[in-house]
Design a protein around this motif. Sequence first.
Motif, PDB file in Angstrom:
ATOM      1  N   ASN A  95       0.807  -1.232   0.000  1.00 47.59           N
ATOM      2  CA  ASN A  95       0.000   0.000   0.000  1.00 47.59           C
ATOM      3  C   ASN A  95       0.835   1.276   0.000  1.00 47.59           C
ATOM      4  OD1 ASN A  95      -2.407  -1.531   0.041  1.00 47.59           O
ATOM      5  ND2 ASN A  95      -2.240  -1.727   2.258  1.00 47.59           N
ATOM      6  N   LYS A  96       2.103   1.147  -0.404  1.00 48.23           N
ATOM      7  CA  LYS A  96       2.975   2.310  -0.559  1.00 48.23           C
ATOM      8  C   LYS A  96       3.581   2.275  -1.948  1.00 48.23           C
ATOM      9  CE  LYS A  96       4.283   3.784   3.988  1.00 48.23           C
ATOM     10  NZ  LYS A  96       5.343   4.536   4.625  1.00 48.23           N
ATOM     11  N   GLU A  97       3.964   3.454  -2.435  1.00 47.51           N
ATOM     12  CA  GLU A  97       4.640   3.547  -3.721  1.00 47.51           C
ATOM     13  C   GLU A  97       5.837   4.477  -3.591  1.00 47.51           C
ATOM     14  OE1 GLU A  97       1.939   5.169  -6.596  1.00 47.51           O
ATOM     15  OE2 GLU A  97       1.473   6.918  -5.355  1.00 47.51           O
ATOM     16  N   PHE A  98       6.821   4.232  -4.434  1.00 48.06           N
ATOM     17  CA  PHE A  98       8.042   5.030  -4.422  1.00 48.06           C
ATOM     18  C   PHE A  98       7.796   6.331  -5.166  1.00 48.06           C
ATOM     19  CE2 PHE A  98      12.237   6.299  -6.006  1.00 48.06           C
ATOM     20  CZ  PHE A  98      12.965   6.263  -4.835  1.00 48.06           C
ATOM     21  N   VAL A  99       8.151   7.451  -4.549  1.00 47.25           N
ATOM     22  CA  VAL A  99       8.054   8.766  -5.180  1.00 47.25           C
ATOM     23  C   VAL A  99       9.477   9.235  -5.419  1.00 47.25           C
ATOM     24  CG1 VAL A  99       7.241  11.150  -4.936  1.00 47.25           C
ATOM     25  CG2 VAL A  99       5.853   9.245  -4.048  1.00 47.25           C
ATOM     26  N   GLU A 100       9.885   9.208  -6.681  1.00 47.01           N
ATOM     27  CA  GLU A 100      11.287   9.465  -7.022  1.00 47.01           C
ATOM     28  C   GLU A 100      11.765  10.838  -6.576  1.00 47.01           C
ATOM     29  OE1 GLU A 100      14.397   8.997 -10.738  1.00 47.01           O
ATOM     30  OE2 GLU A 100      12.309   8.458 -11.025  1.00 47.01           O
ATOM     31  N   SER A 101      10.929  11.873  -6.714  1.00 48.99           N
ATOM     32  CA  SER A 101      11.366  13.221  -6.351  1.00 48.99           C
ATOM     33  C   SER A 101      11.681  13.344  -4.858  1.00 48.99           C
ATOM     34  CB  SER A 101      10.310  14.255  -6.746  1.00 48.99           C
ATOM     35  OG  SER A 101       9.090  13.999  -6.062  1.00 48.99           O
ATOM     36  N   ALA A 102      11.091  12.481  -4.036  1.00 49.06           N
ATOM     37  CA  ALA A 102      11.355  12.488  -2.596  1.00 49.06           C
ATOM     38  C   ALA A 102      12.321  11.380  -2.191  1.00 49.06           C
ATOM     39  CB  ALA A 102      10.047  12.329  -1.824  1.00 49.06           C
ATOM     40  N   GLY A 103      12.512  10.389  -3.082  1.00 47.91           N
ATOM     41  CA  GLY A 103      13.396   9.260  -2.767  1.00 47.91           C
ATOM     42  C   GLY A 103      12.857   8.417  -1.623  1.00 47.91           C
ATOM     43  N   CYS A 105       9.044   6.231   0.112  1.00 46.94           N
ATOM     44  CA  CYS A 105       7.769   5.565  -0.115  1.00 46.94           C
ATOM     45  C   CYS A 105       6.655   6.321   0.598  1.00 46.94           C
ATOM     46  CB  CYS A 105       7.809   4.135   0.432  1.00 46.94           C
ATOM     47  SG  CYS A 105       9.038   3.086  -0.349  1.00 46.94           S
ATOM     48  N   PHE A 106       5.520   6.449  -0.077  1.00 47.14           N
ATOM     49  CA  PHE A 106       4.352   7.114   0.491  1.00 47.14           C
ATOM     50  C   PHE A 106       3.126   6.255   0.249  1.00 47.14           C
ATOM     51  CE2 PHE A 106       7.380  10.463  -0.318  1.00 47.14           C
ATOM     52  CZ  PHE A 106       7.310  11.219   0.831  1.00 47.14           C
ATOM     53  N   CYS A 107       2.109   6.441   1.086  1.00 47.72           N
ATOM     54  CA  CYS A 107       0.862   5.690   0.925  1.00 47.72           C
ATOM     55  C   CYS A 107       0.257   5.992  -0.441  1.00 47.72           C
ATOM     56  CB  CYS A 107      -0.140   6.076   2.011  1.00 47.72           C
ATOM     57  SG  CYS A 107       0.398   5.642   3.676  1.00 47.72           S
ATOM     58  N   ILE A 108      -0.308   4.948  -1.046  1.00 47.77           N
ATOM     59  CA  ILE A 108      -0.971   5.119  -2.331  1.00 47.77           C
ATOM     60  C   ILE A 108      -2.294   5.845  -2.128  1.00 47.77           C
ATOM     61  CG2 ILE A 108       0.139   3.112  -3.403  1.00 47.77           C
ATOM     62  CD1 ILE A 108      -2.391   1.494  -2.836  1.00 47.77           C
ATOM     63  N   ALA A 109      -2.866   6.347  -3.231  1.00 52.50           N
ATOM     64  CA  ALA A 109      -4.144   7.065  -3.166  1.00 52.50           C
ATOM     65  C   ALA A 109      -5.193   6.188  -2.499  1.00 52.50           C
ATOM     66  CB  ALA A 109      -4.590   7.449  -4.571  1.00 52.50           C
ATOM     67  N   PRO A 123     -11.055   5.887   5.594  1.00 50.95           N
ATOM     68  CA  PRO A 123     -12.516   5.808   5.768  1.00 50.95           C
ATOM     69  C   PRO A 123     -13.166   6.708   4.738  1.00 50.95           C
ATOM     70  CG  PRO A 123     -11.493   7.091   7.538  1.00 50.95           C
ATOM     71  CD  PRO A 123     -10.396   6.543   6.680  1.00 50.95           C
ATOM     72  N   SER A 124     -14.417   6.576   4.476  1.00 53.39           N
ATOM     73  CA  SER A 124     -15.052   7.403   3.448  1.00 53.39           C
ATOM     74  C   SER A 124     -14.846   8.880   3.783  1.00 53.39           C
ATOM     75  CB  SER A 124     -16.544   7.081   3.363  1.00 53.39           C
ATOM     76  OG  SER A 124     -17.164   7.350   4.600  1.00 53.39           O
ATOM     77  N   GLY A 125     -14.544   9.643   2.741  1.00 55.04           N
ATOM     78  CA  GLY A 125     -14.291  11.060   2.900  1.00 55.04           C
ATOM     79  C   GLY A 125     -12.844  11.399   3.166  1.00 55.04           C
ATOM     80  N   CYS A 126     -11.980  10.447   3.168  1.00 57.10           N
ATOM     81  CA  CYS A 126     -10.552  10.693   3.442  1.00 57.10           C
ATOM     82  C   CYS A 126      -9.866  11.149   2.183  1.00 57.10           C
ATOM     83  CB  CYS A 126      -9.899   9.415   3.965  1.00 57.10           C
ATOM     84  SG  CYS A 126      -8.115   9.531   4.223  1.00 57.10           S
TER      85      CYS A 126
END
Length: 126
Positions: A95-103, A105-109, A123-126
């Motif tokens: 449930n994380k993906e690598f963000v190259e500009s930050a080097g 991992c961040f939570c996916i959408a 939860p709904s509305g997040c």
Amino acid sequence: QGRVKFEPGKADPKGSVMIQQLKPGGALMDVASYKHPVMTFLGKGDLKFQFENETFHAGPFGATTISGSLTLFSPCPTGQVLDFSTNKCHSCPENKEFVESAGSCFCIAGYYEVELGVCAKCPSGC
């Protein structure tokens, strides 16, 4: 166990300081004394750092320098992050993906971080 004072804009402490290392089991070992600008090793054992082959004798008594090489952190290929505790590269966890500009991992959408390294569905509305 006391206060350490620093002059404005200076990195070295002003006054005398005892340098200690926390040993396994929680005991503190006096390693060196520091009085600007000289560090004097006490020759009382070894300094143990995190990785294999990172043990250095803290002496002999009266020495003002010791030598040794610390392990360099491993370079990771794009898309992987370094676990600093093991010095090994890993892909992002679930449930994380690598963000190259930050080097990093961040939570996916649709997910948010609930604790360090763990993403949960919003939860709904997040």
